[in-house]
Design a protein around this motif. Structure first.
Motif, PDB file in Angstrom:
ATOM      1  N   TYR A 147     -28.419  -5.138 -60.299  1.00  8.93           N
ATOM      2  CA  TYR A 147     -27.351  -4.234 -59.865  1.00  8.93           C
ATOM      3  C   TYR A 147     -26.165  -4.278 -60.825  1.00  8.93           C
ATOM      4  CZ  TYR A 147     -23.833  -2.357 -56.520  1.00  8.93           C
ATOM      5  OH  TYR A 147     -22.853  -1.631 -55.891  1.00  8.93           O
ATOM      6  N   HIS A 148     -25.863  -5.473 -61.338  1.00 12.09           N
ATOM      7  CA  HIS A 148     -24.701  -5.668 -62.213  1.00 12.09           C
ATOM      8  C   HIS A 148     -25.074  -5.701 -63.696  1.00 12.09           C
ATOM      9  CE1 HIS A 148     -21.931  -6.314 -58.901  1.00 12.09           C
ATOM     10  NE2 HIS A 148     -22.782  -7.177 -58.362  1.00 12.09           N
TER      11      HIS A 148
ATOM     12  N   SER B 217     -25.373   1.818 -61.247  1.00 13.16           N
ATOM     13  CA  SER B 217     -25.601   1.584 -59.824  1.00 13.16           C
ATOM     14  C   SER B 217     -24.664   2.466 -59.003  1.00 13.16           C
ATOM     15  CB  SER B 217     -25.360   0.111 -59.479  1.00 13.16           C
ATOM     16  OG  SER B 217     -26.171  -0.732 -60.277  1.00 13.16           O
TER      17      SER B 217
ATOM     18  N   ASP C 118     -22.873   3.131 -55.511  1.00  7.33           N
ATOM     19  CA  ASP C 118     -22.543   2.420 -54.279  1.00  7.33           C
ATOM     20  C   ASP C 118     -22.162   3.352 -53.121  1.00  7.33           C
ATOM     21  OD1 ASP C 118     -20.085   3.251 -55.215  1.00  7.33           O
ATOM     22  OD2 ASP C 118     -19.126   1.276 -55.143  1.00  7.33           O
TER      23      ASP C 118
ATOM     24  N   MET D 260     -30.319   2.419 -58.226  1.00  5.89           N
ATOM     25  CA  MET D 260     -29.957   1.789 -59.494  1.00  5.89           C
ATOM     26  C   MET D 260     -30.898   2.272 -60.583  1.00  5.89           C
ATOM     27  SD  MET D 260     -29.532  -2.137 -58.131  1.00  5.89           S
ATOM     28  CE  MET D 260     -30.621  -2.231 -56.728  1.00  5.89           C
TER      29      MET D 260
ATOM     30  N   ILE E 267     -20.866   0.376 -62.082  1.00  7.63           N
ATOM     31  CA  ILE E 267     -20.897   0.833 -60.694  1.00  7.63           C
ATOM     32  C   ILE E 267     -20.297   2.232 -60.638  1.00  7.63           C
ATOM     33  CG2 ILE E 267     -20.270   0.336 -58.320  1.00  7.63           C
ATOM     34  CD1 ILE E 267     -22.035  -1.808 -59.603  1.00  7.63           C
TER      35      ILE E 267
ATOM     36  N   HIS F 137     -19.191   5.453 -58.385  1.00 12.58           N
ATOM     37  CA  HIS F 137     -18.768   5.694 -57.003  1.00 12.58           C
ATOM     38  C   HIS F 137     -19.060   7.115 -56.518  1.00 12.58           C
ATOM     39  CE1 HIS F 137     -16.903   1.821 -57.398  1.00 12.58           C
ATOM     40  NE2 HIS F 137     -16.028   2.246 -58.301  1.00 12.58           N
TER      41      HIS F 137
END
Length: 756
Positions: free
Chosen positions: A288-289, A295, A297, A520, A530, A532
């Motif tokens: 995920y990171h 990714s 969220d 992801m 990440i 949004h």
């Protein structure tokens, strides 16, 4: 004793009477149908209630059909009962043969297809029939002999019509009783059809036939009324909502392999979630990171009654499920689709799906052909697929499934597009003790508390698979996509959800956000992070096509590229609710998405207009979607717009799939071919105890995990690793018994390497 004999004679039917012969015929039809349920079909009946239903469900239609003969007298009544018995037996026998080959039951569409059904089943009929199958005809032969020899004499007495009507009505009432009991055990049985096995198990083989005929005719009527102009309206709507590609990301994964990892019932909240002082999913968290992973969220599941099948439909077709039932089940066989496998096949990709369950579940064996999948590696392709130690819930355990999946993956000519469906993290979240490596949560909800244990197991399985991809040289040649198909814990468990989230009370928008699932995408060399942006499963296909550099002007899609600055951040749900980056609709109420504050649109003209336009967009989207599917409108697309899939050239039979894969090695582009024709399975390390790894344990004193594997323990002798698909089916390879483990976490190596 005489009284007992007298009582038996009083109640024992006289088989020389018409009524006695009727009762005997009902009994024999029921007996042989129940025998087939137990020994010829795999219906998965568990518990006393489901076993009772297997006995009960053949009786109503046997009574209803055989009672037709009671309206006649003499020889006509007897021969009618024999004929009706024969017709039911032929239907039963045909399904026994068809089920043996395809793990499914004959449908009206299959009957209409005639001798060309599924790669000419009739040509192989000699190899399918077993002598035991003819057991279902024995009663007819015996009855015929008894009648011809007059051991059973024909009763010429006229049966009162009142009795005949009473029997017919009794059969109908008994059918309603069966349906009532079945519906209590399996809610939404007819509206949310998972698999034809469920209909047969709960209602019966004859009832399945009636249900299938009704559904097929409903669909046929919708198709008949559809016009090419209907498709033109939908194309105009989707074209109006198309967005410009992101110039920065378009084509970043051009020519790379694609692996889509289907995380069963995995929710977004589980990423970075800690329980009992530790990460529940360290491998997935690292992915995920990862610096190359984008990714999302604010990504939502948008499934309806079709659950997993709806998720797959949206993922690979950018089409929503319909308001009721499953599109894959109801339309997957007959409809024309414009799916990802078909689109990528035209770009030179090898396409394959992997699933450790029977191919008929969700009608995958037919829907995947309609979508253009060249290969479908289902349960029969895997070693010892019915071993109870290898299975849990809905199929093979993930660690066992993924290790065998790698054996086929290495043989796919590159570039390939592969979808891998996991199953262990599925309700009811039970896991055998040898695979448990983390304590249950303590919400007090037995349905919820095991979720972290199966999620951890899924994470470990993914970590092992990820490690193999790196060692086999696929990690930096592949776009890897992970997504959760739908919620794992429904919003019916609000007290438990509140405890998991550390909240005293849940708001309406908390429950909407609970529907978030991971999405992801790791593209080697592309900077991630990440993101949004608000989106959902309907947006996956256009997003992936953009990354692959494939222009999709001719593809009818209801989603848009999440990476485009023009992406409309509105996420419709199947029930008509929606969430956007600004506002959320739940029923007839509206909220500010960021704060959860309830609002009255009428108090602000701007808000009122935005909500009005969004409601119109969502309603129109779902309406057009349903018309497209129910009318099979893509059949009207021109050849320049849509290349048809030739399903006659696709076979998912195990022997055919293995032969095709073996022949494909001549291309020289598979991982195995590029490894000099040698298997790469010596690079796959698993700590699955069923395959020789160490059992997972919990130290009750300090809760330390024994969770890891020593990668250097695998022997590198390729002679012990299966080098052909045929040998894969015969065993996992002798290296399994030689694995050892230590206390170092399997996640540690993959976590550190994936974060570099």
């Amino acid at each position: 004793m005489q009284r007992l004999v007298s009582t038996i004679r009083k109640w024992w039917p006289d088989f020389n009477s018409t009524v006695g012969f009727f009762i005997l015929s009902v009994f024999l039809v029921t007996l042989k149908t129940y025998w087939a349920y137990q020994f010829e079909f795999s219906l998965g009946a568990t518990g006393a209630l489901q076993q009772f239903l297997l006995i009960l469900n053949p009786i109503p239609t046997a009574i209803i059909l055989l009672s037709i003969a009671l309206y006649f007298r003499g020889r006509i009544a007897y021969w009618l009962m024999m004929l009706i018995n024969l017709l039911q037996t032929v239907w039963l026998f045909a399904n026994i043969l068809y089920y043996r080959e395809f793990s499914d039951f004959i449908s009206l569409n299959i009957v209409k297809a005639g001798g060309s059904v599924d790669n000419n089943l009739s040509k192989a009929i000699g190899g399918i029939i077993k002598p035991i199958d003819f057991v279902v005809y024995i009663d007819l032969i015996v009855l015929l002999i008894l009648l011809l020899l007059k051991i059973i004499k024909v009763d010429k007495t006229l049966i009162q019509k009142r009795f005949a009507i009473l029997m017919t009505v009794f059969g109908v009432v008994l059918m309603m009783v069966d349906f009532g009991i079945a519906s209590k055990d399996r809610s939404g049985l007819l509206t949310r059809t998972f698999d034809n096995n469920y209909i047969v198990k709960y209602l019966g083989l004859n009832e399945y036939a009636a249900y299938n005929i009704v559904k097929t005719n409903q669909q046929a009527n919708e198709v008949k009324e559809a016009k090419s102009s209907d498709l033109d309206k939908i194309k105009a709507f989707t074209k109006q909502n198309k967005v410009l590609a992101n110039a920065t990301t378009f084509g970043k994964a051009k020519g790379k392999n694609v692996i889509i990892f289907h995380l069963e019932s995995f929710q977004q909240f589980m990423l970075d979630y800690r329980w009992d002082g530790q990460e529940v999913t360290p491998n997935l968290n690292a992915f995920y990171h990862d610096t190359n992973t984008t990714s999302f969220d604010n990504f939502y599941n948008q499934v309806g009654q079709g659950k997993t099948s709806d998720a797959e439909l949206m993922l690979e077709n950018s089409l929503y499920g319909t308001a009721s039932g499953s599109v894959m089940t109801n339309y997957g066989t007959t409809n024309t689709f414009q799916a990802m496998p078909s689109v990528l096949d035209q770009m030179g990709y090898t396409t394959a799906a992997f699933h450790g369950d029977v191919p008929s579940f969700w009608n995958r064996d037919n829907a995947y052909k309609s979508w253009g999948y060249q290969y479908f590696f289902s349960k029969s392709y895997y070693k010892d697929p019915d071993n109870p130690n290898y299975n849990i819930g809905y199929g093979l355990k993930d660690k066992i499934f993924l290790k065998d999946t790698a054996s086929y993956l290495q043989q796919l000519p590159q570039p390939f597009y592969a979808k891998i469906i996991t199953v262990t993290n599925h309700y009811p979240y039970d896991l055998d003790s040898q695979n448990i490596s983390i304590k249950k949560t303590t919400t007090g909800d037995s349905t919820v508390d095991g979720y972290v244990q199966t999620a951890r197991y899924l994470d470990q399985a993914f970590g092992e698979f990820e490690s193999y991809l790196k060692k086999a040289g696929l990690w930096n040649k592949t776009m890897i996509v992970l997504y959760g198909d739908h919620y794992g814990i429904s919003t019916n468990h609000q007290p438990a959800i509140a405890k998991l989230l550390g909240k005293k009370k849940l708001s309406a928008t908390d429950l909407v956000n609970w529907e978030k699932v991971p999405f992801m995408v790791r593209v080697p060399g592309m900077k991630g992070g990440i993101n949004h942006t608000y989106g959902g499963e309907i947006d996956v296909m256009p997003t992936l096509l953009g990354l692959l550099g494939i222009k999709d002007e001719q593809v009818v899609q209801f989603g848009t590229d999440l990476l485009s600055s023009e992406h409309r951040q509105v996420v419709p749900f199947r029930n008509g609710d929606w969430v956007s980056s600004e506002y959320t609709k739940i029923g007839s109420s509206y909220y500010v998405t960021a704060t959860g504050t309830k609002i009255k649109p009428s108090e602000d003209p701007r808000v009122k207009q935005i909500i009005k336009e969004t409601n119109k967009f969502v309603t129109q989207t779902l309406d057009y979607n349903d018309k497209l599917i129910q009318g099979n409108l893509l059949r009207f697309a021109s050849k320049s717009e849509l290349k048809r899939v030739n399903k006659k050239n696709i076979s998912y039979k195990t022997s055919t799939g293995i032969a095709n894969l073996k022949a494909a090695q001549k291309k020289g582009t598979s991982v195995k071919a590029q490894n000099g024709g040698k298997s790469t399975l010596d690079k796959y390390v698993t700590n699955a105890p069923e395959l020789g790894g160490i059992k997972q344990t919990l130290n009750n004193d300090d809760n330390d995990l024994v969770d890891g594997i020593k990668e250097s323990s695998i022997l590198g002798d390729d002679s012990n690793v299966s080098a052909t698909p045929e040998s894969i089916l015969s065993g996992h390879g002798s290296d399994n018994s030689k694995k050892t483990t230590d206390s170092s976490s399997s996640s540690s190596s993959s976590s550190s390497s994936s974060s570099k």
